[in-house]
Design a protein around this motif. Structure first.
Motif, PDB file in Angstrom:
ATOM      1  N   GLY A  36       0.837  -1.200   0.000  1.00 54.19           N
ATOM      2  CA  GLY A  36       0.000   0.000   0.000  1.00 54.19           C
ATOM      3  C   GLY A  36       0.864   1.239   0.000  1.00 54.19           C
ATOM      4  N   VAL A  37       0.213   2.362   0.194  1.00 54.40           N
ATOM      5  CA  VAL A  37       0.923   3.628   0.336  1.00 54.40           C
ATOM      6  C   VAL A  37       0.436   4.292   1.613  1.00 54.40           C
ATOM      7  CG1 VAL A  37       1.342   3.953  -2.130  1.00 54.40           C
ATOM      8  CG2 VAL A  37      -0.751   4.869  -1.109  1.00 54.40           C
ATOM      9  N   ALA A  38       1.332   5.003   2.268  1.00 57.28           N
ATOM     10  CA  ALA A  38       0.970   5.648   3.535  1.00 57.28           C
ATOM     11  C   ALA A  38       1.893   6.827   3.794  1.00 57.28           C
ATOM     12  CB  ALA A  38       1.067   4.645   4.687  1.00 57.28           C
ATOM     13  N   ARG A  39       1.440   7.671   4.673  1.00 54.99           N
ATOM     14  CA  ARG A  39       2.239   8.802   5.138  1.00 54.99           C
ATOM     15  C   ARG A  39       2.669   8.518   6.576  1.00 54.99           C
ATOM     16  NH1 ARG A  39       1.921  12.513   1.310  1.00 54.99           N
ATOM     17  NH2 ARG A  39       0.125  12.451  -0.079  1.00 54.99           N
ATOM     18  N   PHE A  40       3.762   9.156   6.970  1.00 56.43           N
ATOM     19  CA  PHE A  40       4.270   9.042   8.326  1.00 56.43           C
ATOM     20  C   PHE A  40       4.304  10.426   8.958  1.00 56.43           C
ATOM     21  CE2 PHE A  40       6.007   5.303   6.292  1.00 56.43           C
ATOM     22  CZ  PHE A  40       5.900   4.332   7.266  1.00 56.43           C
ATOM     23  N   GLU A  41       3.800  10.520  10.159  1.00 58.60           N
ATOM     24  CA  GLU A  41       3.856  11.794  10.873  1.00 58.60           C
ATOM     25  C   GLU A  41       5.314  12.187  11.076  1.00 58.60           C
ATOM     26  OE1 GLU A  41       2.557  13.643  15.181  1.00 58.60           O
ATOM     27  OE2 GLU A  41       1.437  11.947  14.383  1.00 58.60           O
ATOM     28  N   GLY A  42       5.628  13.436  10.801  1.00 56.51           N
ATOM     29  CA  GLY A  42       6.974  13.937  10.988  1.00 56.51           C
ATOM     30  C   GLY A  42       7.888  13.745   9.795  1.00 56.51           C
ATOM     31  N   CYS A  43       7.354  13.220   8.709  1.00 58.34           N
ATOM     32  CA  CYS A  43       8.177  12.969   7.528  1.00 58.34           C
ATOM     33  C   CYS A  43       7.372  13.307   6.287  1.00 58.34           C
ATOM     34  CB  CYS A  43       8.592  11.499   7.510  1.00 58.34           C
ATOM     35  SG  CYS A  43       9.839  11.109   6.283  1.00 58.34           S
ATOM     36  N   ASP A  44       7.940  14.104   5.421  1.00 57.50           N
ATOM     37  CA  ASP A  44       7.234  14.503   4.202  1.00 57.50           C
ATOM     38  C   ASP A  44       7.167  13.350   3.210  1.00 57.50           C
ATOM     39  OD1 ASP A  44       6.924  17.089   5.143  1.00 57.50           O
ATOM     40  OD2 ASP A  44       8.734  17.830   4.145  1.00 57.50           O
ATOM     41  N   GLY A  45       6.132  13.368   2.393  1.00 56.10           N
ATOM     42  CA  GLY A  45       6.035  12.448   1.274  1.00 56.10           C
ATOM     43  C   GLY A  45       5.105  11.278   1.508  1.00 56.10           C
ATOM     44  N   LEU A  46       4.857  10.587   0.416  1.00 55.76           N
ATOM     45  CA  LEU A  46       4.046   9.376   0.402  1.00 55.76           C
ATOM     46  C   LEU A  46       5.001   8.199   0.260  1.00 55.76           C
ATOM     47  CD1 LEU A  46       1.080   8.324   0.296  1.00 55.76           C
ATOM     48  CD2 LEU A  46       1.281   8.401  -2.209  1.00 55.76           C
ATOM     49  N   PHE A  47       4.744   7.148   1.026  1.00 57.16           N
ATOM     50  CA  PHE A  47       5.650   6.004   1.082  1.00 57.16           C
ATOM     51  C   PHE A  47       4.981   4.725   0.596  1.00 57.16           C
ATOM     52  CE2 PHE A  47       7.610   8.996   3.821  1.00 57.16           C
ATOM     53  CZ  PHE A  47       8.958   8.683   3.885  1.00 57.16           C
ATOM     54  N   LEU A  48       5.736   3.901  -0.087  1.00 57.42           N
ATOM     55  CA  LEU A  48       5.347   2.532  -0.356  1.00 57.42           C
ATOM     56  C   LEU A  48       5.515   1.780   0.958  1.00 57.42           C
ATOM     57  CD1 LEU A  48       4.867  -0.046  -2.073  1.00 57.42           C
ATOM     58  CD2 LEU A  48       7.330  -0.010  -2.558  1.00 57.42           C
ATOM     59  N   VAL A  49       4.471   1.049   1.364  1.00 57.53           N
ATOM     60  CA  VAL A  49       4.540   0.235   2.580  1.00 57.53           C
ATOM     61  C   VAL A  49       4.086  -1.173   2.240  1.00 57.53           C
ATOM     62  CG1 VAL A  49       4.195   2.183   4.144  1.00 57.53           C
ATOM     63  CG2 VAL A  49       2.212   0.878   3.359  1.00 57.53           C
ATOM     64  N   GLY A 100      -0.139 -13.241  13.331  1.00 55.58           N
ATOM     65  CA  GLY A 100       1.087 -12.470  13.495  1.00 55.58           C
ATOM     66  C   GLY A 100       1.153 -11.409  12.414  1.00 55.58           C
ATOM     67  N   HIS A 101       1.743 -10.269  12.737  1.00 55.43           N
ATOM     68  CA  HIS A 101       1.862  -9.156  11.787  1.00 55.43           C
ATOM     69  C   HIS A 101       3.322  -8.746  11.646  1.00 55.43           C
ATOM     70  CE1 HIS A 101      -2.300  -8.732  13.284  1.00 55.43           C
ATOM     71  NE2 HIS A 101      -2.541  -8.370  12.043  1.00 55.43           N
ATOM     72  N   GLY A 102       3.674  -8.333  10.449  1.00 58.32           N
ATOM     73  CA  GLY A 102       5.012  -7.799  10.210  1.00 58.32           C
ATOM     74  C   GLY A 102       4.974  -6.827   9.051  1.00 58.32           C
ATOM     75  N   SER A 103       5.864  -5.860   9.091  1.00 56.29           N
ATOM     76  CA  SER A 103       5.925  -4.898   7.990  1.00 56.29           C
ATOM     77  C   SER A 103       7.293  -4.956   7.340  1.00 56.29           C
ATOM     78  CB  SER A 103       5.637  -3.473   8.474  1.00 56.29           C
ATOM     79  OG  SER A 103       6.651  -3.032   9.336  1.00 56.29           O
ATOM     80  N   GLY A 104       7.315  -4.589   6.090  1.00 58.05           N
ATOM     81  CA  GLY A 104       8.561  -4.518   5.348  1.00 58.05           C
ATOM     82  C   GLY A 104       9.097  -3.104   5.392  1.00 58.05           C
ATOM     83  N   PRO A 105      10.118  -2.833   4.633  1.00 61.84           N
ATOM     84  CA  PRO A 105      10.672  -1.484   4.588  1.00 61.84           C
ATOM     85  C   PRO A 105       9.673  -0.507   3.968  1.00 61.84           C
ATOM     86  CG  PRO A 105      11.703  -2.876   2.934  1.00 61.84           C
ATOM     87  CD  PRO A 105      10.820  -3.754   3.741  1.00 61.84           C
ATOM     88  N   SER A 106       9.822   0.738   4.296  1.00 64.11           N
ATOM     89  CA  SER A 106       9.005   1.807   3.726  1.00 64.11           C
ATOM     90  C   SER A 106       9.904   2.652   2.844  1.00 64.11           C
ATOM     91  CB  SER A 106       8.417   2.668   4.839  1.00 64.11           C
ATOM     92  OG  SER A 106       7.626   1.878   5.697  1.00 64.11           O
ATOM     93  N   LEU A 107       9.436   2.918   1.633  1.00 58.98           N
ATOM     94  CA  LEU A 107      10.247   3.652   0.666  1.00 58.98           C
ATOM     95  C   LEU A 107       9.486   4.884   0.196  1.00 58.98           C
ATOM     96  CD1 LEU A 107      11.096   0.434  -1.267  1.00 58.98           C
ATOM     97  CD2 LEU A 107      12.750   1.748   0.021  1.00 58.98           C
TER      98      LEU A 107
END
Length: 174
Positions: free
Chosen positions: A76-89, A101-108
């Motif tokens: 998906g795509v998401a934003r992070f508080e405190g960081c500009d831009g849209l990220f691939l998540v 169980g849940h896990g996330s990959g890197p955000s780009l």
């Protein structure tokens, strides 16, 4: 052990196989791709929708067959508080019918021109195909590979999410 991956995408299946083959806990494991619905939009936006897609895929795999473990992976795509831009998540959910169980990959961070198109309603996969002048980027290097010049391919990025989601199933720390 019989493991179902909630997608027909070969990259997602290979990501799961790479994680399982690295662990002694999964000797003699068969992995099957099970194309199922995610229950979310074609382009999930925000962590909550992306996680819900992974969870729904895993639950749908359990309903589709007699699997010991079901794994759902959603990008998906998401934003992070405190960081500009849209990220691939990317998020993974592993479900055995008793626990998840849940896990996330890197955000780009996505380049601004790509982020603008996604914000306007386009799906990231076709936007990446267009931007790169290629087809089926999501079934090969993925946006992760393109945005890191191959430093991180889609399979490895998804494998990180799957590894995290498997934590409760392979350790006693949970």
């Amino acid at each position: 052990m019989y493991v179902g991956v909630g997608s027909g995408n070969p990259v997602k299946r290979r990501a799961v196989e790479s994680v399982l083959s690295a662990s002694d806990a999964f000797d003699d494991t068969t992995v099957e791709a099970v194309p199922v619905a995610s229950g979310v939009s074609e382009q999930p936006t925000g962590h909550a929708e992306t996680v819900r897609g992974a969870e729904t895929r895993a639950a749908n795999v359990l309903e589709a067959g007699d699997f010991d473990l079901a794994i759902g992976i959603e990008g998906g795509v998401a934003r992070f508080e405190g960081c500009d831009g849209l990220f691939l998540v990317m998020w993974a959910a592993v479900d055995d019918g008793q626990q998840v169980g849940h896990g996330s990959g890197p955000s780009l961070r996505l380049p601004d021109d790509i982020a603008e198109r996604v914000d306007a309603g386009a799906e990231l996969g076709p936007v990446m195909d267009d931007a790169l002048g290629e087809s089926d980027v999501a079934r090969r290097q993925g946006a992760a590979g393109a945005l890191t010049a191959g430093g991180l391919d889609r399979q490895s990025a998804l494998a990180a999410a799957v590894s995290g989601a498997l934590g409760p199933f392979v350790t006693d720390h949970y």
